[in-house]
Design an enzyme around this catalytic site. Structure first.
Site, PDB file in Angstrom:
ATOM      1  N   ARG A 172      41.325  35.722  29.512  1.00 24.65           N
ATOM      2  CA  ARG A 172      40.560  36.749  28.805  1.00 24.65           C
ATOM      3  C   ARG A 172      41.477  37.498  27.822  1.00 24.65           C
ATOM      4  NH1 ARG A 172      37.157  40.089  32.975  1.00 24.65           N
ATOM      5  NH2 ARG A 172      36.104  40.684  31.037  1.00 24.65           N
ATOM      6  N   ARG A 191      26.467  43.521  36.289  1.00 24.04           N
ATOM      7  CA  ARG A 191      27.452  43.695  35.224  1.00 24.04           C
ATOM      8  C   ARG A 191      27.945  42.335  34.727  1.00 24.04           C
ATOM      9  NH1 ARG A 191      33.765  45.153  36.362  1.00 24.04           N
ATOM     10  NH2 ARG A 191      34.325  45.474  34.198  1.00 24.04           N
ATOM     11  N   GLU A 244      46.396  41.291  45.653  1.00 25.16           N
ATOM     12  CA  GLU A 244      45.669  41.703  44.449  1.00 25.16           C
ATOM     13  C   GLU A 244      44.608  40.645  44.137  1.00 25.16           C
ATOM     14  OE1 GLU A 244      48.263  42.071  41.059  1.00 25.16           O
ATOM     15  OE2 GLU A 244      46.593  42.290  39.647  1.00 25.16           O
ATOM     16  N   PRO A 277      36.959  50.771  39.189  1.00 27.22           N
ATOM     17  CA  PRO A 277      35.830  51.168  38.348  1.00 27.22           C
ATOM     18  C   PRO A 277      34.939  50.011  37.906  1.00 27.22           C
ATOM     19  CG  PRO A 277      37.927  51.415  37.187  1.00 27.22           C
ATOM     20  CD  PRO A 277      38.241  51.166  38.628  1.00 27.22           C
ATOM     21  N   ASN A 278      33.665  50.307  37.910  1.00 22.11           N
ATOM     22  CA  ASN A 278      32.595  49.403  37.455  1.00 22.11           C
ATOM     23  C   ASN A 278      32.267  48.278  38.432  1.00 22.11           C
ATOM     24  OD1 ASN A 278      32.113  50.735  34.864  1.00 22.11           O
ATOM     25  ND2 ASN A 278      34.181  50.031  34.378  1.00 22.11           N
ATOM     26  N   HIS A 284      41.304  39.481  41.491  1.00 32.77           N
ATOM     27  CA  HIS A 284      40.413  39.637  40.336  1.00 32.77           C
ATOM     28  C   HIS A 284      39.372  38.539  40.389  1.00 32.77           C
ATOM     29  CE1 HIS A 284      42.940  42.719  38.774  1.00 32.77           C
ATOM     30  NE2 HIS A 284      43.977  41.944  39.035  1.00 32.77           N
ATOM     31  N   ILE A 285      38.139  38.925  40.234  1.00 35.40           N
ATOM     32  CA  ILE A 285      37.029  37.971  40.297  1.00 35.40           C
ATOM     33  C   ILE A 285      37.126  36.977  39.143  1.00 35.40           C
ATOM     34  CG2 ILE A 285      34.511  37.789  40.110  1.00 35.40           C
ATOM     35  CD1 ILE A 285      34.446  40.628  41.477  1.00 35.40           C
ATOM     36  N   SER A 286      37.373  37.493  37.952  1.00 31.46           N
ATOM     37  CA  SER A 286      37.477  36.636  36.769  1.00 31.46           C
ATOM     38  C   SER A 286      38.922  36.165  36.588  1.00 31.46           C
ATOM     39  CB  SER A 286      37.030  37.416  35.529  1.00 31.46           C
ATOM     40  OG  SER A 286      37.923  38.489  35.272  1.00 31.46           O
ATOM     41  N   ASN A 297      41.213  45.198  44.315  1.00 34.02           N
ATOM     42  CA  ASN A 297      40.795  44.857  42.958  1.00 34.02           C
ATOM     43  C   ASN A 297      40.689  46.198  42.227  1.00 34.02           C
ATOM     44  OD1 ASN A 297      39.671  44.138  40.550  1.00 34.02           O
ATOM     45  ND2 ASN A 297      38.056  42.851  41.418  1.00 34.02           N
ATOM     46  N   ARG A 329      44.397  42.227  29.423  1.00 30.96           N
ATOM     47  CA  ARG A 329      44.161  41.985  30.857  1.00 30.96           C
ATOM     48  C   ARG A 329      45.262  41.127  31.477  1.00 30.96           C
ATOM     49  NH1 ARG A 329      38.808  43.782  31.459  1.00 30.96           N
ATOM     50  NH2 ARG A 329      37.602  43.459  29.567  1.00 30.96           N
ATOM     51  N   TYR A 352      31.247  37.855  35.989  1.00 28.55           N
ATOM     52  CA  TYR A 352      31.506  38.335  37.355  1.00 28.55           C
ATOM     53  C   TYR A 352      30.552  37.773  38.401  1.00 28.55           C
ATOM     54  CZ  TYR A 352      34.524  41.601  34.904  1.00 28.55           C
ATOM     55  OH  TYR A 352      35.515  42.141  34.118  1.00 28.55           O
ATOM     56  N   HIS A 391      45.422  47.403  34.782  1.00 32.89           N
ATOM     57  CA  HIS A 391      46.157  47.240  33.526  1.00 32.89           C
ATOM     58  C   HIS A 391      46.703  48.559  32.987  1.00 32.89           C
ATOM     59  CE1 HIS A 391      43.979  43.519  33.954  1.00 32.89           C
ATOM     60  NE2 HIS A 391      42.824  44.108  33.745  1.00 32.89           N
ATOM     61  N   ASP A 417      52.097  53.288  42.220  1.00 35.00           N
ATOM     62  CA  ASP A 417      53.026  54.087  43.027  1.00 35.00           C
ATOM     63  C   ASP A 417      52.488  54.309  44.432  1.00 35.00           C
ATOM     64  OD1 ASP A 417      54.793  54.213  40.931  1.00 35.00           O
ATOM     65  OD2 ASP A 417      54.437  56.331  40.465  1.00 35.00           O
ATOM     66  N   ALA A 474      39.844  47.775  35.896  1.00 28.94           N
ATOM     67  CA  ALA A 474      40.561  48.149  34.672  1.00 28.94           C
ATOM     68  C   ALA A 474      41.850  48.925  34.959  1.00 28.94           C
ATOM     69  CB  ALA A 474      39.643  48.966  33.773  1.00 28.94           C
TER      70      ALA A 474
END
Ligand code: DQA
Length: 152
Positions: free
Chosen positions: A109, A20, A100, A12-13, A102-104, A76, A113, A25, A82, A89, A79
């Site tokens: 943070r 954003r 996995e 999402p997002n 994550h950009i940030s 990625n 997170r 990001y 988390h 699953d 949200a």
């Protein structure tokens, strides 16, 4: 024999990448991310399948669609990283390795997170490298699966 491919899933997002919170990001868009993934995999003769959704169940269905056919997954989950036992699953059923991304740097943070439902079932985790993290993840999947690509 179908083309070998890596599945690249974004949660999402991430459709808003580029506009954003650019200080967190960056200014690259999701299209830039997908192009980078295609170029990186393409250099090894590997294709990609990409999917982005703001909906948990759609991400679960994308994992189910490619779980036995993808060489590996770059995920990625944004949200949902988390919060989502359902995505975890689904990813626990894939045949190939999971990376996995994550950009940030999620560890620099908010506390919420810091926990990921995916990290302990992933072959590797890349955080805080910007969109280059996707390239690193694909390179790693190529390394991890190179024995398989020889017999395809
Ligand atoms: C993110 C980090 C997550 O905590 C956040 O919810 C995202 C993006 C990242 O790429 O840095 O949406 O996964």
């Amino acid at each position: 024999m179908p083309e070998k491919f890596i599945a690249v899933l974004n949660g999402p997002n991430l459709n808003l990448l580029g506009t954003r919170q650019p200080l967190i990001y960056g200014s690259d868009t999701l299209a830039d991310v997908e192009r980078l993934c295609a170029e990186t995999a393409g250099a090894y003769g590997i294709g990609i399948e990409t999917f982005q959704s703001n909906h948990e169940g759609e991400l679960v269905e994308a994992v189910q669609r490619w779980r036995t056919t993808a060489l590996g997954f770059v995920v990625n989950a944004a949200a949902y990283t988390h919060t989502s036992v359902a995505i975890r699953d689904a990813l626990a059923t894939i045949d190939g390795p999971l990376m996995e991304v994550h950009i940030s740097n999620v560890h620099a943070r908010e506390e919420f997170r810091h926990h990921s439902y995916l990290s302990d079932i992933a072959s590797g985790v890349i955080v805080g490298c910007g969109i280059e993290g996707y390239r690193f993840a694909i390179e790693r999947l190529v390394t991890l699966t190179s024995h398989r690509s020889q017999d395809a």
